[in-house]
Each structure stands twice: as C-alpha cells, then as structure tokens.
Write a protein that holds these residues in place. Structure first.
Motif, short mmCIF file in Angstrom:
data_model
loop_
_atom_site.label_atom_id
_atom_site.label_comp_id
_atom_site.label_asym_id
_atom_site.label_seq_id
_atom_site.Cartn_x
_atom_site.Cartn_y
_atom_site.Cartn_z
N VAL A 1 30.44 -11.26 67.10
CA VAL A 1 29.92 -9.99 66.61
C VAL A 1 31.01 -8.91 66.64
CG1 VAL A 1 28.25 -8.17 67.06
CG2 VAL A 1 27.57 -10.56 67.26
N ILE A 2 31.65 -8.77 67.82
CA ILE A 2 32.68 -7.73 67.92
C ILE A 2 33.84 -8.03 66.97
CG2 ILE A 2 34.28 -6.52 69.46
CD1 ILE A 2 32.47 -7.25 71.77
N GLY A 3 34.29 -9.29 67.00
CA GLY A 3 35.46 -9.67 66.22
C GLY A 3 35.25 -9.48 64.73
N VAL A 4 34.10 -9.91 64.22
CA VAL A 4 33.85 -9.81 62.79
C VAL A 4 33.80 -8.35 62.37
CG1 VAL A 4 32.14 -10.19 60.98
CG2 VAL A 4 32.73 -12.04 62.53
N PHE A 5 33.07 -7.53 63.13
CA PHE A 5 32.98 -6.12 62.75
C PHE A 5 34.34 -5.43 62.83
CE2 PHE A 5 28.45 -6.56 62.91
CZ PHE A 5 28.05 -5.65 61.95
N TYR A 6 35.03 -5.67 63.94
CA TYR A 6 36.32 -5.02 64.13
C TYR A 6 37.30 -5.43 63.03
CZ TYR A 6 40.08 -2.91 66.89
OH TYR A 6 41.08 -2.11 67.33
N GLY A 7 37.38 -6.76 62.80
CA GLY A 7 38.31 -7.27 61.80
C GLY A 7 37.95 -6.78 60.40
N ALA A 8 36.66 -6.82 60.09
CA ALA A 8 36.23 -6.42 58.75
C ALA A 8 36.50 -4.94 58.52
CB ALA A 8 34.76 -6.73 58.56
N ILE A 9 36.15 -4.11 59.49
CA ILE A 9 36.36 -2.67 59.33
C ILE A 9 37.85 -2.38 59.17
CG2 ILE A 9 36.22 -0.44 60.52
CD1 ILE A 9 33.56 -1.48 61.71
N SER A 10 38.65 -3.02 60.02
CA SER A 10 40.10 -2.80 59.97
C SER A 10 40.66 -3.15 58.59
CB SER A 10 40.76 -3.64 61.05
OG SER A 10 42.13 -3.47 61.06
N ALA A 11 40.23 -4.31 58.07
CA ALA A 11 40.77 -4.76 56.78
C ALA A 11 40.27 -3.90 55.63
CB ALA A 11 40.39 -6.22 56.55
N ILE A 12 38.98 -3.54 55.68
CA ILE A 12 38.41 -2.82 54.55
C ILE A 12 38.86 -1.37 54.52
CG2 ILE A 12 36.23 -2.01 53.55
CD1 ILE A 12 35.10 -4.76 54.67
N ALA A 13 38.91 -0.74 55.71
CA ALA A 13 39.33 0.66 55.75
C ALA A 13 40.80 0.79 55.35
CB ALA A 13 39.10 1.23 57.14
N GLY A 14 41.63 -0.11 55.89
CA GLY A 14 43.05 -0.09 55.54
C GLY A 14 43.75 1.18 56.00
N GLY A 15 44.98 1.35 55.58
CA GLY A 15 45.73 2.57 55.85
C GLY A 15 45.88 2.88 57.32
N LYS A 16 45.65 4.16 57.67
CA LYS A 16 45.89 4.60 59.04
C LYS A 16 44.89 3.98 60.02
CE LYS A 16 48.45 8.82 58.39
NZ LYS A 16 48.19 9.87 57.41
N VAL A 17 43.62 3.89 59.59
CA VAL A 17 42.60 3.29 60.46
C VAL A 17 43.03 1.89 60.87
CG1 VAL A 17 40.18 2.59 60.60
CG2 VAL A 17 40.82 4.62 59.29
N ASP A 18 43.46 1.12 59.86
CA ASP A 18 43.90 -0.24 60.10
C ASP A 18 45.07 -0.26 61.07
OD1 ASP A 18 44.05 -3.02 59.69
OD2 ASP A 18 45.65 -2.74 58.23
N ALA A 19 46.03 0.63 60.87
CA ALA A 19 47.22 0.66 61.72
C ALA A 19 46.82 0.93 63.18
CB ALA A 19 48.19 1.73 61.22
#
Lengths: 306, 331, 320
Positions: free
Chosen positions: A120-138
């Motif tokens: 649950v944590i991994g999928v949400f964290y990974g998905a948000i990071s990839a989809i948001a991109g840019g500074k959020v991802d960094a």
C-alpha cells in the motif's frame, strides 16, 4: 486420407472479406497467456500447491489438535516424537506439532501483513512520485535515499525495544523501511509507461489525470506489484525469524517459527528434533515463495511476451 | 556458375509457449559465386529464420526439422555448435539490422575486428592483426582509421556502425555474406551510402551476398536474383528482371503494385487485403490463398507445386496448372 | 480558396539537456494547412518532425512561436471548453502499433475511451453500436471488439488506433509515422484507408513519415525538414519534379526505386557523412556541413523560407 485434386477444384472462389481479417487463435486475455505459461512451470505449480497446503494446515491444526500451543505438561518434557506427540514436546512439555503449525501461522501472518503494508505505502508513494514528477519527485526520491542509507535492521531493532512486543510491533517495525523497494519499482514502471504512446493517446482523447492513472497506469503495473509482493513475503518472514532468534521478537508463550528455532537451538544437543521441524517449515515456506515468485515473473513479465 | 551454397527442402519450427511456429516449410534455393540473392518477404514470411538456420543461430526453441544446407559439398544443417563456430565468420558471415546491439559496447572497434581475426587466423601476429583492421576500416570507407580503431561503438553514427559491422564480417574473407535487413534502421541517404559500399566491395572481393529485405527498392538496386517468400514457403524465384517485369505469383504482383510509383502521377494504389497467416496453425493449402484474388478451391486445400517458366524463373501457384485454363493473367 | 484550419508561426521547441546544452528539435518553423488537405512532412530521424507533430497537437508546450487551430491558440492558456474542443477536433495516430494500445484493455474499451470522455453516447448499447460502426469503417468487425490488442497483427492494430482517433469525430488528424512499422503490403492498406476516410469525413491530415514515396501518394503538399528547420515546402508533384533545395535533391535521388531498369541507369547524389547532432547547433545553414554547393554566404545565418515560385518555398542561399 487425402482428397484427390479434381478438375472442378480449379474454379475461382469468391474471397470473403470477413475471413481475411479472421483471427485464428483462440480468444483470451494477456493475463490468460501468462496463466498458461505459469501452469507449464511444474516447480512453480508444486510450490504454489505446497503454500496452500501449509497455509490450510496452519489454520486447521491448532484448532483440531488435542493440545493447545500454550498448554504445558511437566510430566512429558522434551519427549522424542511419538504417536502421541508427532513432533515431540518441548522444554515445558508443550506439544511441538501444535506449536510448529501455530508458529507457521504467526509467521505467515507477519509475512503477509508486512508485505501488504509495503504494497500500500510503496504503490502510493511510487505512483505519486512518478506521476507528479519534477520537484516533488526529486524530494520524494531523496527521502528514499536517506531511508536506504540507514541500515534497516537498526531501525527495526530500535522499534522493537521502544514498543511492547507483539505481532503488530514487528509488522510496524518492518513497514518503516520495507516499502522502499516497492516504491522504486512502481515509480520506474510508471515512468516507463508514462511516455508510451497509449498513455499519450489517452491524454489527447481528453482522459482525466485520475482516470489515466486508474485505467492505464495501474493495470499495467499490477504484474510488477504482484511479483514484488511474492518476494516481500518470504523476506519479511525471514526478518521476523531473525529478530526472534536474537531475542527481540515475540514473547512466550506465543510462538513464531523464529521463536521455535531459537528454543530448539538452545536444546540442540539433547533434543535436535525441536530445531529440525520448525527449520524445515521455514525453509519450505521461503523456497516455495521464491520459486512461485520466479515463476510469476517468468510468466507475466511483459518482456517475455512475443 | 558455381553453386556455393545449396539449401534443400528446409523446414524450421520454433517451439514457444504459445505453440509450435512452423516458420519455414520446405524451402529450397541455391547461391552462386559472386552474385547477390535477395530474399523478399514480410515479417513472418520466414526470410530471417531461413538465414538464421543456415548460420546455426536459431532462437531458443528453434530447430531444423528436415532438409539440408550444403556448403562446399558438406551438410551443415546438423553440425555441432563447435563446428558451426568455425564456419561462422570464416566461410559465412552475417550482418544484422541493428548495428548497435550486434557490436560489443565495451570493446574498441579495432579490438573487435582483431578478435575475429584471432578466432579464425591464429597464426597472425598482433601487429598483422592491427594492420589488417586498419586496412578493413579503410576499405569500408571510414575516414581516419587509426583514430577510429581506438574508439568505442557509441562514438560512431548509425551508418558508420553498419560499416564497422561489414568490416568485421569481411575480416576473414568469407565467401558468403548474409545481410539481414542491413539498411532498414538507417535513413535513406545513409542507406544509399551503405548499398553503394556493398556493391563496390562485392566487385572487389567477389563475395556472394544473401540480402534479406522487405524493401523492393533496395532489391532492385543491388540484387541479381530474387527469392520471394510468403508464410514460410517459397512463392517465386527468378532473375531480377523476371521477377520485377514478368511476375507470376499473385503475391509478387500485389507486392509490386502496392508501392506507389514516384514517376507516375496519381495512380490508384493497389493493396493486398487481409493479414498474413498465423504460422502456429498454418493453412493447409497455399499460405496466400486467403488474401489472393485469384483463389481457387484447390488453393485452399493443396500446397501448389513449382511451375517452371525459364531456367531461372519458378513460381509456386496453382494458376499455372493446365487445369486452371488460362486463369493466370499477369497483375 | 479553402480556409486555413491550422497556422503555425515561427514555432520552436527546445529541450534543455543540461547546463548550456540545448537540443533545438524544432527551430523557427512556419506553415499552414487548409481544411481538407494533406500536408506531408518528411525528413530523416532526428530532424524534429515528430516533435513538431507533438507540439502542434499540444503534447509539448512550444518554446516560442504560435500555433492557431481554427482560432484557438493551442500553445497558450485555454479555457476548459477550449481544451475540450481541441481534444475532440484534433487527434493523433501513432507510429508503433505495439505500444499505442493499452495491452490490458479490450478493443471495445480502447475505442470507446474518447466516446466516454466526451459523453458522446447516451447509453451502453449506443456506445457499443458506435464502436462497431467505427470498427467496420476501418475494415474490422464486431467480433474483434472483445479481443485484446496482442491478438491482432500490426496492420490490424494500426487500424484500431485509427478507429480510436476517429471516435470523437475530429476534423484534423496528425499521423505520426503511421506506416513505418508495417509491412509493405499492409502499408498500402493503411494509406488507402486513410485516403478514403479523408474523403468520407472531410478530414485534414498532417502526415509525418520518412518514406517519401508513400508521402507523395497521400499528400497534396510536402514539407521537408532538416535539423529542426523546414527547408522546402511545395505541392507534392512540384517538389518531386523540381526539387530546389540541395538536401531535397539528395533525398529524392537516394530513394531506391522498385524498378531494376530505372535503377541501372540512375546516377545518385550520394551525401557525404551523416546528420550532425542537434545539440548546440551553430548559427548557420543547418545543411552546410553536408552541402555540395556550399559557399561563404551559407555561414551568415539560417536562410529564411522564401517563395521562389507560386506555392514553392525554399530556404537556401543559392536558390533565388
């Protein structure tokens, strides 16, 4: 057997437009293809069956056995395996057969719970990071790097010392760092998918962001997620066993396979059977999950598809 | 002319999880000294698999079920891997579509050429090998060979990489070069360079070339003879002009008609309807039957025999059977 | 004269790769497309033709310049109604039939995606009916609707992609190398299909490809790109009969013809070297490193696109 070639066969036949586009292969989904491949993998099938058998036994045996896992009987301490006590009895005269299956149940429960929380944590964290991109991802990636930098065992042991011992604590402790791998995998997969033409096509058709995630990105990530979960379960079971073995795991009379192995190890010279049976159980579980995980990867990994 | 290589009635199948793909079914052809034979067909026609089978480089699950490949009077279809390794590079070389994946990215170009020489000509000294590498790079038209010899594949452009591949393939002076879609990944202007180079090298070294391609323009600019394949079977073979101006098989006709002509204005473009057959369950008769506009009942049930039109020109189509009564008209 | 449906003025799209490294994929391109016509766009890999297509349709924001589609500024700020209108009226057909369809979705749902997004169907039955109609219009059938993309051949997949683009009834379609990944016999099918659909639905195409002979067959006008610049733009017959830019001349002469007799008697302009890297380009004519008639004046800057004959534009210092 063969028809003769006759003169009347040399007559032109009308071509049928419908037939020209006919797809001869039987109709099934990509998931079905993977399932066929998985079924052909004998070792994976045997291991999957074994996992089911072990799980069912671990649920049934503690209920149906005449002894409870905590029931002591000081008259029959450290008895060798017999028809009465199939796996013998331990230091306090508790029935080892019941305790091994009960321990298996606890171990499986911990493995499953830890893997699900990672999921649950991994999928949400990974998905948000990839989809948001840019500074959020960094920023999110730097956080992961910090977490990876700290030895996870130290965090887990610290947790175990601060919180009261129990299944929940162990799971929570392992969840603190366990999701990192899942998050990385999901992020990589979604980043790859994000630039695929079918996602661009959805964007051009006016599909909203959330719908794109739910209909295009997540379904194509599921095989990666399932495979990762199959590997996370044995690794969580092993970590728990290790913790119990070094003495920061569950408290008596509760038992996990790690606790049983720890107890058996102490009595290795006088009663080797106390170590052997739980050890066999844990090895069997670990090997089975790994083989099934490998089988799933071979069967469902998109790279294998023709 | 001398026959260098003869392929007799070769069948190749590939065993996959989805079923057995009958990639090549009973294909025969030969290759003569110093000529260029083009094998034409679309994806799934078996043209690439035929050549991989000759080289002993079939993918996992692939095997030659029957037939022979005769090189210098010897059947190499059932050679061991060790024997094949001696043949590959020394007698038959191969170049592929994507030069980047067929070159080793961690080795300099000069090293890769001398590796090839070391394998087949162990008597050469290190210096001889280096000089030969320079000579080869110069021969394929790479400027500054001394400097380029010490560079890695990623420092070369696509066309230059294909030149390097050709120089490695020709290092041991093989008599046969199999070029599997050598220019498909390249741009038109680079393609023209590579085709010119191949023609020039052939004149110089008298190497026989098997050119596998789907581009009929490339075929007409370099080939001497053509073999057309469809659905794993042989469809038509002949001299270049026979196949291009007097095509017999309806597939060849359709294929040539479906390319727009640059000279003619606004003619309607012909297209072959339908989709190539599934080779896991190949049709009983002619593989092209389902898409053919002259299809007869016999075509759906029986594989057509070979009909001979001239010493070199053959086609496999029922339309040329006597019983078909002049149903056979050219495109 | 038909009205202009799309107007591109001085469009640039740059990608910043690192400090001081700028990839000028598209650099100062201007053209316009009239309603109902097909503009072909050719050039070698890396010339920026695909980037141009994606910028025009709004997948990438432009670095500079203006794209106007029927009065709407595609690159600028849009209201949500305008965004909706654009996604209904402009569609794209992609190059790779293997990655352009979601492998986990049935063809029915793939094609219906646009219908769902724009609420074009009143109920489920109508949605299915519309999809079947679209499938038939691209030569496929009802029975294909419930299959998954991996069961189709390359040409069939590409037609599914076309049906998906048509689902929202667009009037402008960008076809980004729609036939490059297909077999010769299938290429003709797809091109003929695109042509007949254009007639039936009065579509306007921007057809991007590297295969010149197919581009000539489908296009009314053709633009030739080289390293981010449009170097020549003319009616397709005019371009093939009288190519003026040295690059166009070389490109045309490099195509091998499927005609052995013509091939034997042909002399080619073989270009030396290959396309230079599009990173940190010098400020001169982009073709000058490979040009055979290169002179001093070529280094003075990028030559502008000039109309030398009615409707025939060239960007070269030597052609006046």
């Amino acid at each position: 057997m063969q028809e003769k070639i006759t003169q009347d066969m040399f007559v032109p036949v009308r071509s049928d437009a419908h037939k020209q586009e006919y797809i001869a292969r039987k109709h099934h989904s990509a998931f079905h293809d993977g399932w066929i491949r998985l079924r052909k993998n004998k070792a994976a099938v045997v291991c999957a069956v074994l996992i089911v058998v072990i799980t069912v036994m671990s649920i049934i045996v503690p209920y149906t056995s005449p002894y409870a896992y905590y029931e002591t009987d000081y008259k029959h301490k450290m008895n060798a395996p017999s028809s009465e006590h199939i796996f013998g009895t331990d230091l306090f005269g508790r029935d080892q057969w019941t305790r091994v299956w009960y321990g298996t149940r606890i171990s499986l429960l911990i493995g499953l719970a830890a893997a699900l929380i990672n999921l649950v944590i991994g999928v949400f964290y990974g998905a948000i990071s990839a989809i948001a991109g840019g500074k959020v991802d960094a920023v999110m990636q730097r956080i992961i790097e910090v977490l990876v930098g700290i030895p996870s065992l130290i965090i887990v042991i610290l947790f175990m010392m601060v919180l009261p011992p129990g299944v929940g604590t162990i799971v929570a402790a392992m969840a603190v760092t366990g999701w990192v791998n899942m998050a990385r995998l999901v992020r990589a997969q979604i980043l790859k998918l994000k630039n695929q033409e079918f996602v661009l096509a959805a964007q051009l058709l006016g599909t909203s962001r959330w719908k794109t995630i739910l209909r295009h990105l997540i379904p194509n990530t599921i095989s990666v997620i399932v495979i990762q979960v199959m590997f996370a379960i044995p690794s969580a079971i092993f970590t728990e066993a290790f913790l119990s073995f070094i003495g920061v795991g569950l408290a008596e009379p509760k038992a996990s396979l790690g606790v049983l192995i720890n107890n058996g190890y102490k009595a290795l010279r006088s009663a080797p059977f106390l170590l052997i049976y739980p050890a066999i159980a844990i090895v069997l579980i670990m090997v089975c999950f790994s083989i099934v995980g490998d089988g799933l990867r071979d069967a469902f990994d998109p790279r294998m598809k023709r | 002319m001398n026959k260098l290589l003869e392929v007799r009635n070769m069948s190749v199948s590939i065993h996959t999880d989805g079923g057995v793909i009958q990639a090549v079914r009973g294909v025969s052809f030969d290759l003569r000294e110093g000529e260029t034979l083009a094998i034409v067909g679309e994806s799934g026609s078996g043209k690439s698999i035929t050549n991989k089978a000759i080289m002993g480089l079939l993918p996992v699950g692939g095997r030659i079920d029957s037939g022979e490949v005769i090189l210098n009077g010897r059947d190499i279809a059932h050679c061991t891997e060790k024997q094949m390794r001696e043949i590959r590079g020394a007698e038959i070389s191969m170049i592929f579509q994507d030069p980047l994946t067929s070159l080793n990215p961690t080795m300099t170009v000069g090293k890769q050429i001398s590796e090839m020489l070391l394998l087949h000509k162990p008597q050469m000294t290190k210096e001889q090998r280096y000089n030969r590498a320079l000579e080869l790079l110069d021969m394929v038209g790479i400027p500054n060979p001394k400097e380029r010899c010490a560079q890695y594949p990623h420092q070369f452009s696509g066309g230059m990489r294909q030149r390097v591949m050709i120089s490695i393939a020709l290092a041991c002076e093989p008599r046969i070069l199999i070029a599997d879609e050598p220019t498909t990944a390249l741009d038109v202007t680079i393609q023209a360079q590579i085709l010119d180079l191949m023609k020039a090298l052939q004149k110089k070294t008298n190497t026989s070339i098997i050119l596998v391609t789907h581009n009929l323009g490339v075929v007409s600019s370099v080939a001497d003879r053509v073999l057309v394949m469809y659905g794993g079977r042989f469809a038509e073979t002949g001299e270049l002009d026979e196949v291009f101006y007097d095509m017999k098989h309806p597939y060849t006709q359709g294929l040539l008609n479906s390319i727009p002509n640059l000279q003619l204005q606004d003619q309607a473009l012909y297209s072959i309807p339908g989709t190539p057959p599934d080779l896991i369950n190949p049709p009983h008769g002619c593989p092209f039957a389902a898409r053919c506009e002259h299809c007869m009942r016999v075509c759906q049930k029986f594989q057509p025999p070979e009909f001979t039109f001239s010493e070199t020109h053959k086609a496999s189509c029922w339309l040329y059977d006597e019983r078909a009564k002049g149903g056979a008209q050219n495109g | 004269m038909a009205e202009e449906i799309l107007k591109v003025e001085n469009l640039a799209r740059h990608f910043t790769l690192g400090k001081k490294q700028v990839l000028k994929a598209v650099d100062g391109v201007s053209f316009s497309i009239k309603r109902g016509e097909t503009l072909g766009l050719v050039g070698e890999s890396g010339c920026g033709k695909s980037t141009l297509g994606r910028t025009v349709i709004g997948l990438y924001p432009p670095t500079a310049g203006k794209i106007t589609f029927d009065g709407i500024d595609v690159g600028g700020k849009k209201t949500s109604a305008q965004r909706d209108e654009l996604s209904r009226r402009m569609q794209m057909i992609f190059q790779d039939p293997y990655t352009s369809l979601n492998p986990r979705m049935k063809v029915l749902d793939i094609i219906a995606e646009g219908i769902d997004n724009h609420h074009l169907a009143a109920n489920r039955a109508e949605r299915t009916r519309m999809v079947v109609e679209l499938l038939r219009s691209v030569g496929l059938d009802e029975e294909h609707a419930n299959r998954y993309p991996h069961e189709f051949s390359g040409g069939q997949r590409q037609r599914v992609g076309i049906a998906r683009a048509l689902s929202v009834n667009p009037d402008f379609i960008i076809a980004d190398e729609p036939i490059s990944a297909l077999d010769v016999s299938i290429q003709a099918q797809v091109v003929n299909l695109l042509k007949s659909l254009q007639k039936k639905r009065n579509l306007t195409y921007l057809f991007i490809a590297h295969d010149l002979s197919m581009v000539k067959y489908i296009s009314d006008r053709i633009g030739v790109m080289y390293l981010g610049n449009l170097v020549e733009l003319a009616d397709s017959d005019e371009l093939f009969a009288h190519p003026l830019h040295p690059y166009t001349q070389a490109l045309l002469s490099a195509i091998p013809l499927p005609d052995p007799r013509a091939e034997r008697g042909r002399s080619r302009i073989v270009l030396e070297g290959s396309v230079s890297s599009p990173i940190n380009l010098p400020d001169c004519c982009r073709f000058c490193s490979r040009c055979q008639s290169k002179g001093k004046e070529c280094e003075k800057g990028i030559p502008p696109l000039v109309e030398v004959r009615p409707g025939h534009f060239v960007a070269c210092c030597h052609v006046v």
